[in-house]
Design an enzyme around this catalytic site. Sequence first.
Site, PDB file in Angstrom:
ATOM      1  N   GLY A  12      48.365  68.679  50.458  1.00 26.62           N
ATOM      2  CA  GLY A  12      49.376  67.635  50.269  1.00 26.62           C
ATOM      3  C   GLY A  12      50.817  68.079  50.432  1.00 26.62           C
ATOM      4  CB  SER A  13      52.537  70.908  52.100  1.00 26.25           C
ATOM      5  OG  SER A  13      52.184  70.815  53.458  1.00 26.25           O
ATOM      6  CG  MET A  90      41.271  66.839  56.908  1.00 24.70           C
ATOM      7  SD  MET A  90      42.391  66.894  58.332  1.00 24.70           S
ATOM      8  CE  MET A  90      41.636  68.230  59.254  1.00 24.70           C
ATOM      9  CG  HIS A 109      46.617  67.016  65.285  1.00 28.94           C
ATOM     10  ND1 HIS A 109      45.490  67.136  64.494  1.00 28.94           N
ATOM     11  CD2 HIS A 109      46.444  67.860  66.336  1.00 28.94           C
ATOM     12  CE1 HIS A 109      44.669  68.019  65.051  1.00 28.94           C
ATOM     13  NE2 HIS A 109      45.217  68.454  66.160  1.00 28.94           N
TER      14      HIS A 109
HETATM   15  C1  GAR Z   1      48.669  69.304  58.260  1.00 27.34           C
HETATM   16  O1  GAR Z   1      48.974  70.471  58.981  1.00 27.34           O
HETATM   17  C2  GAR Z   1      48.281  68.179  59.184  1.00 27.34           C
HETATM   18  O2  GAR Z   1      48.981  68.203  60.385  1.00 27.34           O
HETATM   19  C3  GAR Z   1      46.820  68.442  59.395  1.00 27.34           C
HETATM   20  O3  GAR Z   1      46.355  68.804  58.115  1.00 27.34           O
HETATM   21  C4  GAR Z   1      47.377  69.512  57.440  1.00 27.34           C
HETATM   22  C5  GAR Z   1      47.512  68.969  56.035  1.00 27.34           C
HETATM   23  O4  GAR Z   1      48.402  69.754  55.294  1.00 27.34           O
HETATM   24  N1  GAR Z   1      46.139  67.296  59.917  1.00 27.34           N
HETATM   25  C6  GAR Z   1      45.168  67.368  60.827  1.00 27.34           C
HETATM   26  O5  GAR Z   1      44.708  68.407  61.239  1.00 27.34           O
HETATM   27  C7  GAR Z   1      44.647  66.017  61.305  1.00 27.34           C
HETATM   28  N2  GAR Z   1      43.646  66.188  62.286  1.00 27.34           N
HETATM   29  P1  GAR Z   1      48.964  69.216  53.918  1.00 27.34           P
HETATM   30  O6  GAR Z   1      47.777  68.697  53.095  1.00 27.34           O
HETATM   31  O7  GAR Z   1      49.602  70.422  53.287  1.00 27.34           O
HETATM   32  O8  GAR Z   1      49.964  68.126  54.222  1.00 27.34           O
END
Ligand code: GAR
Length: 202
Positions: A12-13, A90, A109
């Site tokens: 969740g950053s 996801m 992404h």
């Molecule tokens: C992020 O890097 C986002 O771009 C990616 O998941 C991560 C979540 O990080 N999303 C995907 O890969 C979508 N296919 P977070 O939970 O720290 O925001």
Amino acid sequence: MMRVAVFASGNGSNFQAIVNAVKEGRLDVSVELLVCDKPKAYVVERAQAAGVPVLAFRPKEYASREEYERMILAELQARGIELIVLAGYMRIITSVLVEPYYGRMINIHPSLLPSFPGVDAIGQALAHGVKVTGVTVHFVDGGMDSGPIIAQQALDIQVDDSKDTLATRIQEVEHELYVKVIGMISAGRIKLEPDGLRVTVK
Ligand code: GAR
């Protein structure tokens, strides 16, 4: 003020970057809801700390994707949500949510799409040996990381980059780019044209 729901599955950053930007007056939207398919994910704690209501659910408790998405849709409609922001959510989204929110649902992404969709985009880019990668923000069309592209930012891969060092730089870009794009959407500066394909930016 635009009423936003963030969907996330893990750390969740990006959720935090959005909430911080709102709190610091850099982003003029109202984060009304966190939707999370993993009730134990760290993002749930972040939302609770920020005072954002949480809709957490376990996909396995539903007969199908469509069934839990109908439950989510009812909640979004009850709260008057105008923009869905996928931030590390996801899961594939079906027409139950795509149709009512087409042009009002965005995803981020960690690659220059259409390269490296799906899981572990950063690992995929490193394994492929590309020299440039980046971040993409796009409208969601129900495919995996597909749909009309709104914004992209490129980033050089260094010879000594590990997955961790590259992920750190990519996430910094994500946090800045996502806040910027959400701000432009809420200001009415980004539109999906009626053909459902072209994105115009004012
Ligand atoms: C992020 O890097 C986002 O771009 C990616 O998941 C991560 C979540 O990080 N999303 C995907 O890969 C979508 N296919 P977070 O939970 O720290 O925001």
